[in-house]
Design an enzyme around this catalytic site. Structure first.
Site, PDB file in Angstrom:
ATOM      1  N   ASP A 206       0.246  -7.014   4.583  1.00  0.00           N
ATOM      2  CA  ASP A 206      -0.536  -8.251   4.715  1.00  0.00           C
ATOM      3  C   ASP A 206       0.334  -9.481   4.994  1.00  0.00           C
ATOM      4  OD1 ASP A 206      -2.823  -6.820   4.299  1.00  0.00           O
ATOM      5  OD2 ASP A 206      -3.148  -7.485   2.242  1.00  0.00           O
TER       6      ASP A 206
ATOM      7  N   ASP B  82       1.253  -6.349  -4.688  1.00  0.00           N
ATOM      8  CA  ASP B  82       0.518  -6.386  -3.430  1.00  0.00           C
ATOM      9  C   ASP B  82       1.079  -7.615  -2.708  1.00  0.00           C
ATOM     10  OD1 ASP B  82      -2.681  -5.646  -2.356  1.00  0.00           O
ATOM     11  OD2 ASP B  82      -1.643  -7.407  -1.567  1.00  0.00           O
ATOM     12  N   SER B  83       1.319  -7.503  -1.400  1.00  0.00           N
ATOM     13  CA  SER B  83       2.050  -8.587  -0.736  1.00  0.00           C
ATOM     14  C   SER B  83       1.255  -9.884  -0.643  1.00  0.00           C
ATOM     15  CB  SER B  83       2.538  -8.157   0.642  1.00  0.00           C
ATOM     16  OG  SER B  83       1.486  -8.129   1.571  1.00  0.00           O
ATOM     17  N   SER B  84      -0.014  -9.873  -1.024  1.00  0.00           N
ATOM     18  CA  SER B  84      -0.755 -11.135  -1.082  1.00  0.00           C
ATOM     19  C   SER B  84      -0.182 -12.041  -2.168  1.00  0.00           C
ATOM     20  CB  SER B  84      -2.241 -10.880  -1.349  1.00  0.00           C
ATOM     21  OG  SER B  84      -2.746 -10.110  -0.288  1.00  0.00           O
TER      22      SER B  84
ATOM     23  N   THR C  94       0.821  -1.219   0.000  1.00  0.00           N
ATOM     24  CA  THR C  94       0.000   0.000   0.000  1.00  0.00           C
ATOM     25  C   THR C  94       0.848   1.259   0.000  1.00  0.00           C
ATOM     26  OG1 THR C  94      -1.764  -1.139   1.165  1.00  0.00           O
ATOM     27  CG2 THR C  94      -1.766   1.246   1.329  1.00  0.00           C
TER      28      THR C  94
ATOM     29  N   GLN D 118      -3.613 -21.868  18.990  1.00  0.00           N
ATOM     30  CA  GLN D 118      -4.479 -20.841  18.400  1.00  0.00           C
ATOM     31  C   GLN D 118      -4.479 -19.583  19.261  1.00  0.00           C
ATOM     32  OE1 GLN D 118      -8.348 -22.577  17.488  1.00  0.00           O
ATOM     33  NE2 GLN D 118      -7.353 -24.327  16.548  1.00  0.00           N
ATOM     34  N   CYS D 119      -4.040 -19.687  20.517  1.00  0.00           N
ATOM     35  CA  CYS D 119      -3.925 -18.489  21.362  1.00  0.00           C
ATOM     36  C   CYS D 119      -2.744 -17.663  20.881  1.00  0.00           C
ATOM     37  CB  CYS D 119      -3.668 -18.868  22.821  1.00  0.00           C
ATOM     38  SG  CYS D 119      -5.014 -19.771  23.559  1.00  0.00           S
TER      39      CYS D 119
HETATM   40  N1  ASN Z   1      -2.722  -5.270   0.539  1.00  0.00           N
HETATM   41  C1  ASN Z   1      -1.600  -4.492   1.011  1.00  0.00           C
HETATM   42  C2  ASN Z   1      -0.357  -5.361   0.874  1.00  0.00           C
HETATM   43  O1  ASN Z   1      -0.070  -6.158   1.739  1.00  0.00           O
HETATM   44  C3  ASN Z   1      -1.834  -4.054   2.430  1.00  0.00           C
HETATM   45  C4  ASN Z   1      -0.867  -3.032   2.968  1.00  0.00           C
HETATM   46  O2  ASN Z   1       0.265  -2.910   2.521  1.00  0.00           O
HETATM   47  N2  ASN Z   1      -1.275  -2.237   3.949  1.00  0.00           N
HETATM   48  O3  ASN Z   1       0.329  -5.293  -0.109  1.00  0.00           O
END
Ligand code: ASN
Length: 340
Positions: free
Chosen positions: A89, A56-58, A12, A275-276
């Site tokens: 992300d 985008d890091s996804s 972002t 999961q905690c």
């Molecule tokens: N979708 C963005 C990413 O991880 C989120 C971010 O950077 N705030 O690339």
């Protein structure tokens, strides 16, 4: 004068809203620099490496982690520190992976990004970027103050393999509840020297580039069915990260324990993390985890999910023998785990 290499991968921080579709898309680094004239005022030389494909890091993946590790290796000696601009992300995954890939690290690798693009009026990007650079060049007695892979976000510096993204809408996007922050920025930049790791004197940087992403995740919930567990444990992977309840507990149903035991006999390594988000796995504390310990499931103690997955990928690349993968999984390699 110090020299810092900024590596721009996307996220972002470097996005702009498309005028027609209004969707956020990455822009190139020159446009980012135009938004931060203050960079000129920093008392250090800044070099920039922008990835050809800004993402985008996804869309992050182990091949890009290798590219990043290679870039750091190639530019290690001529730079005092590195700032990696990355989407928030999956930032904790990349930071965790790099912490394992870079053994004996003696220089700061500071990941940062932002929740709002750098061109937005209320952006958090400028503070994050400026202070990340300050931290990357910070030295005491000619030694880097934080020779670790870290995440700097919203005035706090976290050990990368201890942090996770926990908030998608606040500027305070990261937390690290199982390990103290390494520095905090306010009127002064305060480092927590006692919590920061340093390599042994004379140890050279070693790059481990052979990650194997043959990893499955088994997240438990009351009522999980045999077919689901079978599908995961019988899948063609070498490592399983099992997210359990509380202090590492699972159901004691026979069918479940038998499936785990068979997977281990087949040569899979299973690591138990909770999961905690706070606290640690204690195998054998309850009846519901005693058998897990006896059958050879590795304790992940207080490791984050991000660390467990990337550590498994790293160890699978290093060792063919499941016993060695299990043994190192339970050891503190880069400050990612508190062995109790
Ligand atoms: N979708 C963005 C990413 O991880 C989120 C971010 O950077 N705030 O690339």
């Amino acid at each position: 004068m110090s020299q810092i290499l900024i590596i721009y991968t996307g996220g972002t921080i470097g996005m702009m809203s498309d005028p027609i579709t209004k969707v956020l898309k990455p822009i190139n680094f020159e446009q980012i620099m135009d938004n931060v004239p203050e960079l000129e005022k920093l008392n250090c030389k800044i070099k920039v490496h922008s990835f050809e494909e800004i993402i985008d890091s996804s869309n992050m993946n182990p091949a890009i982690w290798s590219e990043l590790a290679g870039l750091i290796e190639a530019n290690y000696h001529e730079n005092d520190g590195f700032v990696i601009l990355h989407g928030s992300d999956t930032m904790a995954y990349t930071a965790s992976a790099l912490s394992f890939m870079l053994e004996n690290l003696g220089k700061p690798i500071i990941f940062t990004g932002s929740q709002l693009p750098i061109s937005a009026i209320r952006t958090d990007a400028k503070e994050n970027l400026m202070t990340a650079i300050e931290i990357a060049k910070a030295k005491k007695n000619d030694r880097a103050r934080v020779p670790e892979v870290c995440i700097y976000f919203d005035y706090k510096l976290f050990r990368g393999n201890r942090a996770f993204k926990y908030n998608s809408s606040k500027f305070e996007a990261f937390r690290s509840p199982n390990y103290p922050i390494l520095a905090e920025s306010g009127v002064h930049l305060r480092f927590s020297a006692n919590d920061i790791r340093h390599p042994q004197d004379g140890e050279e940087l070693i790059i481990h580039n052979n990650l194997i992403s043959d990893v499955a995740v088994l997240k438990l919930y009351p009522g999980i069915g045999q077919k689901v567990v079978e599908a995961i444990l019988n899948s063609d992977v070498r490592g399983v990260v099992m997210e359990t309840f509380g202090a590492g507990n699972t159901t004691t149903d026979d069918w479940f324990l038998n499936l785990l035991e068979k997977a281990i006999k087949d040569g899979k390594v299973i690591v138990d993390i909770s999961q905690c988000k706070v606290g640690t796995v204690e195998l054998g504390r309850y009846e519901t985890s005693k058998q897990l310990k006896d059958m050879g499931i590795a304790s992940g103690y207080d490791m984050t999910f991000e660390s467990a997955v990337t550590k498994m990928m790293y160890l699978l690349g290093e060792f063919d023998d499941p016993a060695l993968v299990k043994q190192y999984m339970e050891q503190d390699l880069r400050g990612e785990i508190t062995v109790s």
